[in-house]
Design an enzyme around this catalytic site. Structure first.
Site, PDB file in Angstrom:
ATOM      1  N   CYS A  78      -3.268   1.235  29.748  1.00 33.09           N
ATOM      2  CA  CYS A  78      -2.758  -0.074  29.354  1.00 33.09           C
ATOM      3  C   CYS A  78      -1.638  -0.561  30.275  1.00 33.09           C
ATOM      4  O   CYS A  78      -0.643   0.132  30.459  1.00 33.09           O
ATOM      5  CB  CYS A  78      -2.242   0.034  27.913  1.00 33.09           C
ATOM      6  SG  CYS A  78      -1.318  -1.405  27.369  1.00 33.09           S
ATOM      7  N   TRP A 118      -7.312   3.055  19.657  1.00 29.61           N
ATOM      8  CA  TRP A 118      -6.734   4.209  20.360  1.00 29.61           C
ATOM      9  C   TRP A 118      -6.680   5.434  19.453  1.00 29.61           C
ATOM     10  O   TRP A 118      -6.175   5.339  18.332  1.00 29.61           O
ATOM     11  CB  TRP A 118      -5.311   3.885  20.805  1.00 29.61           C
ATOM     12  CG  TRP A 118      -5.179   2.709  21.720  1.00 29.61           C
ATOM     13  CD1 TRP A 118      -4.568   1.522  21.434  1.00 29.61           C
ATOM     14  CD2 TRP A 118      -5.613   2.620  23.087  1.00 29.61           C
ATOM     15  NE1 TRP A 118      -4.611   0.699  22.528  1.00 29.61           N
ATOM     16  CE2 TRP A 118      -5.240   1.339  23.552  1.00 29.61           C
ATOM     17  CE3 TRP A 118      -6.286   3.480  23.947  1.00 29.61           C
ATOM     18  CZ2 TRP A 118      -5.521   0.899  24.855  1.00 29.61           C
ATOM     19  CZ3 TRP A 118      -6.567   3.043  25.243  1.00 29.61           C
ATOM     20  CH2 TRP A 118      -6.187   1.776  25.677  1.00 29.61           C
ATOM     21  N   LYS A 155      -3.430  -6.243  15.007  1.00 33.31           N
ATOM     22  CA  LYS A 155      -3.914  -5.308  16.029  1.00 33.31           C
ATOM     23  C   LYS A 155      -3.082  -4.024  16.040  1.00 33.31           C
ATOM     24  O   LYS A 155      -1.908  -4.042  15.728  1.00 33.31           O
ATOM     25  CB  LYS A 155      -3.764  -5.950  17.416  1.00 33.31           C
ATOM     26  CG  LYS A 155      -4.788  -6.973  17.737  1.00 33.31           C
ATOM     27  CD  LYS A 155      -4.752  -7.309  19.237  1.00 33.31           C
ATOM     28  CE  LYS A 155      -3.400  -7.688  19.757  1.00 33.31           C
ATOM     29  NZ  LYS A 155      -3.379  -7.953  21.193  1.00 33.31           N
ATOM     30  N   TYR A 156      -3.707  -2.948  16.470  1.00 34.16           N
ATOM     31  CA  TYR A 156      -3.017  -1.665  16.588  1.00 34.16           C
ATOM     32  C   TYR A 156      -2.853  -1.363  18.069  1.00 34.16           C
ATOM     33  O   TYR A 156      -3.702  -0.704  18.679  1.00 34.16           O
ATOM     34  CB  TYR A 156      -3.833  -0.573  15.897  1.00 34.16           C
ATOM     35  CG  TYR A 156      -4.201  -0.927  14.466  1.00 34.16           C
ATOM     36  CD1 TYR A 156      -3.225  -0.918  13.464  1.00 34.16           C
ATOM     37  CD2 TYR A 156      -5.504  -1.293  14.138  1.00 34.16           C
ATOM     38  CE1 TYR A 156      -3.552  -1.262  12.151  1.00 34.16           C
ATOM     39  CE2 TYR A 156      -5.838  -1.628  12.830  1.00 34.16           C
ATOM     40  CZ  TYR A 156      -4.861  -1.616  11.848  1.00 34.16           C
ATOM     41  OH  TYR A 156      -5.192  -1.952  10.562  1.00 34.16           O
ATOM     42  N   THR A 157      -1.779  -1.885  18.649  1.00 36.63           N
ATOM     43  CA  THR A 157      -1.641  -1.804  20.103  1.00 36.63           C
ATOM     44  C   THR A 157      -0.690  -0.697  20.548  1.00 36.63           C
ATOM     45  O   THR A 157       0.150  -0.229  19.782  1.00 36.63           O
ATOM     46  CB  THR A 157      -1.088  -3.122  20.687  1.00 36.63           C
ATOM     47  OG1 THR A 157       0.244  -3.318  20.209  1.00 36.63           O
ATOM     48  CG2 THR A 157      -1.938  -4.310  20.318  1.00 36.63           C
ATOM     49  N   VAL A 158      -0.834  -0.319  21.805  1.00 36.55           N
ATOM     50  CA  VAL A 158       0.208   0.437  22.501  1.00 36.55           C
ATOM     51  C   VAL A 158       0.818  -0.510  23.528  1.00 36.55           C
ATOM     52  O   VAL A 158       0.075  -1.284  24.124  1.00 36.55           O
ATOM     53  CB  VAL A 158      -0.353   1.684  23.225  1.00 36.55           C
ATOM     54  CG1 VAL A 158      -0.694   2.765  22.252  1.00 36.55           C
ATOM     55  CG2 VAL A 158      -1.531   1.348  24.131  1.00 36.55           C
ATOM     56  N   GLU A 162       7.094  -4.449  21.294  1.00 33.22           N
ATOM     57  CA  GLU A 162       6.769  -5.341  22.414  1.00 33.22           C
ATOM     58  C   GLU A 162       7.289  -4.792  23.758  1.00 33.22           C
ATOM     59  O   GLU A 162       8.488  -4.619  23.949  1.00 33.22           O
ATOM     60  CB  GLU A 162       7.354  -6.731  22.118  1.00 33.22           C
ATOM     61  CG  GLU A 162       7.305  -7.726  23.243  1.00 33.22           C
ATOM     62  CD  GLU A 162       5.904  -7.920  23.821  1.00 33.22           C
ATOM     63  OE1 GLU A 162       4.941  -8.058  23.062  1.00 33.22           O
ATOM     64  OE2 GLU A 162       5.794  -7.931  25.068  1.00 33.22           O
ATOM     65  N   SER A 163       6.374  -4.582  24.679  1.00 33.94           N
ATOM     66  CA  SER A 163       6.760  -3.954  25.954  1.00 33.94           C
ATOM     67  C   SER A 163       7.762  -4.780  26.754  1.00 33.94           C
ATOM     68  O   SER A 163       8.615  -4.227  27.447  1.00 33.94           O
ATOM     69  CB  SER A 163       5.511  -3.676  26.791  1.00 33.94           C
ATOM     70  OG  SER A 163       4.848  -4.883  27.088  1.00 33.94           O
ATOM     71  N   TYR A 210      -6.979 -11.106  31.658  1.00 33.95           N
ATOM     72  CA  TYR A 210      -7.617 -10.966  30.333  1.00 33.95           C
ATOM     73  C   TYR A 210      -8.308 -12.270  29.928  1.00 33.95           C
ATOM     74  O   TYR A 210      -9.373 -12.260  29.321  1.00 33.95           O
ATOM     75  CB  TYR A 210      -6.582 -10.566  29.273  1.00 33.95           C
ATOM     76  CG  TYR A 210      -6.214  -9.090  29.339  1.00 33.95           C
ATOM     77  CD1 TYR A 210      -6.904  -8.160  28.580  1.00 33.95           C
ATOM     78  CD2 TYR A 210      -5.205  -8.636  30.171  1.00 33.95           C
ATOM     79  CE1 TYR A 210      -6.598  -6.810  28.637  1.00 33.95           C
ATOM     80  CE2 TYR A 210      -4.880  -7.290  30.246  1.00 33.95           C
ATOM     81  CZ  TYR A 210      -5.587  -6.375  29.473  1.00 33.95           C
ATOM     82  OH  TYR A 210      -5.284  -5.044  29.539  1.00 33.95           O
TER      83      TYR A 210
HETATM   84  N1  LIG Z   1       2.341  -7.578  23.587  1.00 37.22           N
HETATM   85  C1  LIG Z   1       1.996  -6.224  23.619  1.00 37.22           C
HETATM   86  C2  LIG Z   1       0.553  -6.059  24.052  1.00 37.22           C
HETATM   87  C3  LIG Z   1       0.099  -4.665  24.096  1.00 37.22           C
HETATM   88  C4  LIG Z   1      -1.433  -4.608  24.142  1.00 37.22           C
HETATM   89  O1  LIG Z   1      -2.108  -5.633  23.979  1.00 37.22           O
HETATM   90  N2  LIG Z   1      -1.992  -3.419  24.371  1.00 37.22           N
HETATM   91  C5  LIG Z   1      -3.425  -3.270  24.381  1.00 37.22           C
HETATM   92  C6  LIG Z   1      -3.878  -2.276  25.408  1.00 37.22           C
HETATM   93  S1  LIG Z   1      -3.793  -2.848  27.044  1.00 37.22           S
HETATM   94  C7  LIG Z   1      -3.882  -2.684  23.054  1.00 37.22           C
HETATM   95  O2  LIG Z   1      -3.326  -1.715  22.602  1.00 37.22           O
HETATM   96  N3  LIG Z   1      -4.907  -3.277  22.462  1.00 37.22           N
HETATM   97  C8  LIG Z   1      -5.479  -2.774  21.262  1.00 37.22           C
HETATM   98  C9  LIG Z   1      -6.488  -3.733  20.704  1.00 37.22           C
HETATM   99  O3  LIG Z   1      -6.667  -4.818  21.281  1.00 37.22           O
HETATM  100  O4  LIG Z   1      -7.073  -3.398  19.689  1.00 37.22           O
HETATM  101  C10 LIG Z   1       2.952  -5.535  24.544  1.00 37.22           C
HETATM  102  O5  LIG Z   1       3.096  -5.996  25.677  1.00 37.22           O
HETATM  103  O6  LIG Z   1       3.592  -4.591  24.154  1.00 37.22           O
END
Ligand SMILES: N[C@@H](CCC(=O)N[C@@H](CS)C(=O)NCC(=O)O)C(=O)O
Length: 343
Positions: A78, A118, A155-158, A162-163, A210
């Site tokens: 990511c 993930w 969403k369940y993001t990494v 917020e990065s 994207y």
């Molecule tokens: N705004 C978030 C975006 C993070 C993000 O979108 N990560 C993606 C991976 S590149 C993710 O985990 N997506 C999970 C999904 O879409 O289900 C950040 O910058 O921290």
């Protein structure tokens, strides 16, 4: 994400979760994955991160910057998580803040529904680079969100927070423990320049790839691709007269740009249809990418195996058979010409 070791799991709801506004009126339903973040016009519309608490240098703050207190959950694949990892290395915080990477390819996160996301491996050897969750023993990133907030449904993001905010915290709040405390990637005299660069680079390039890749109609794709190449051309021009985006010193804007550029020819050019011009056809941008890659610690944050396996293997609507293209296998540690600009 950043989770505080000593309160996570004990007081998660009160301290962890601050809901921010849901920005896109165009979304038809709450997105559970980036693949669902679609407007009616067929354009990709990213939603904002939910957890927004700040770690501060002040020891009496709610989340004080302390060694061993925080853990960063990432995926090497990511770009958003990777910018946090790059900061961890560049600022010399990797002894103070531990991190774990998940497996690169999305899998079912629960048997009871079809969400794909993930997941952690079950052992250190299952996928090199990925590790089981050392803090909570979670099977998936989703599970961590559910511990933190029982009614979370986005969403369940990494990373989990917020990065863009994590890297600001890493830059300024941990200087009491950072090995590279004097390095300021956001110096006050460049702040407005950095903010402006971040804005058009995010829109045109970081999120732009994207928007190209996830577009479901020709119009939004064309618009995103044109905007992407305008922004790349602009970077190429800037980098023809100076070493970095905001002058001859490295700033946050460079780290944010780098994480997209390093994925460009290997993934975005093919998987996201960003093929009008390759990174390696832009001499300044290509050499600049090598320059940043060669900063001490940065190359360890780039795991091309995870990057390629993730994108080509996790978006069946774009690449139904999950075939990973062989090339181009670029060596970013080869010589570059950026030293000609003196600081
Ligand atoms: N705004 C978030 C975006 C993070 C993000 O979108 N990560 C993606 C991976 S590149 C993710 O985990 N997506 C999970 C999904 O879409 O289900 C950040 O910058 O921290």
């Amino acid at each position: 994400m950043l989770l505080s070791r000593n309160w996570f799991g004990f007081r998660p709801n009160k301290n962890f979760c601050t809901l921010t506004e849901f920005p896109s009126k165009l979304l038809v339903k709450m997105a559970r994955s980036a693949l669902d973040e679609m407007s009616d016009s067929g354009a990709f519309a990213r939603t904002a991160s939910t957890f927004r608490n700040f770690i501060q240098k002040d020891p009496s703050s709610q989340f004080p910057a302390e060694s061993g207190r925080y853990h960063l959950y990432v995926s090497y694949a990511c770009p958003w998580a990777s910018r946090c990892l790059a900061y961890l290395k560049i600022k010399g915080l990797d002894k103070a803040i531990s991190f774990t990477s998940v497996k690169p390819i999305w899998e079912r996160t629960k048997e009871s529904d079809d969400h794909m996301g993930w997941v952690f491996p079950t052992s250190d050897t299952e996928v090199p680079g990925a590790e089981p969750d050392p803090l909570n023993g979670a099977k998936s990133i989703r599970e961590l969100y559910e511990v933190a907030s029982t009614n979370y449904s986005a969403k369940y993001t990494v990373p989990l927070t917020e990065s863009a905010e994590i890297i600001r915290m890493f830059n300024s709040e941990f200087n009491g423990i950072a090995e590279n405390a004097t390095l300021d990637l956001n110096p006050p005299h460049l702040q407005s320049q950095i903010d402006k660069a971040n804005e058009w680079i995010y829109d045109g390039i970081n999120n732009g790839v994207y928007k190209c890749g996830f577009a479901r109609k020709q119009g939004p794709y064309n618009e995103a691709a044109n905007q992407l190449y305008e922004a790349l051309d602009k970077c190429e021009e800037i980098l023809g007269i100076q070493r970095y985006i905001c002058g001859n010193t490295l700033t946050e804007a460079d780290i944010r740009l780098f994480v997209t550029l390093i994925r460009f020819d290997e993934v975005y050019a093919v998987h996201f249809k960003c093929n009008k011009k390759l990174l390696r056809e832009y001499p300044n941008l290509f050499n600049y990418t090598k320059d940043i890659f060669q900063i001490h610690g940065v190359s360890s944050t780039v795991n091309m195996e995870h990057i390629k396996r993730h994108y080509y293997g996790s978006h069946p609507s774009i690449n139904p058979f999950g075939i990973i293209p062989l090339g181009p296998d670029i060596d970013y540690s080869s010589p570059h010409d950026r030293e000609r600009f003196s600081a």
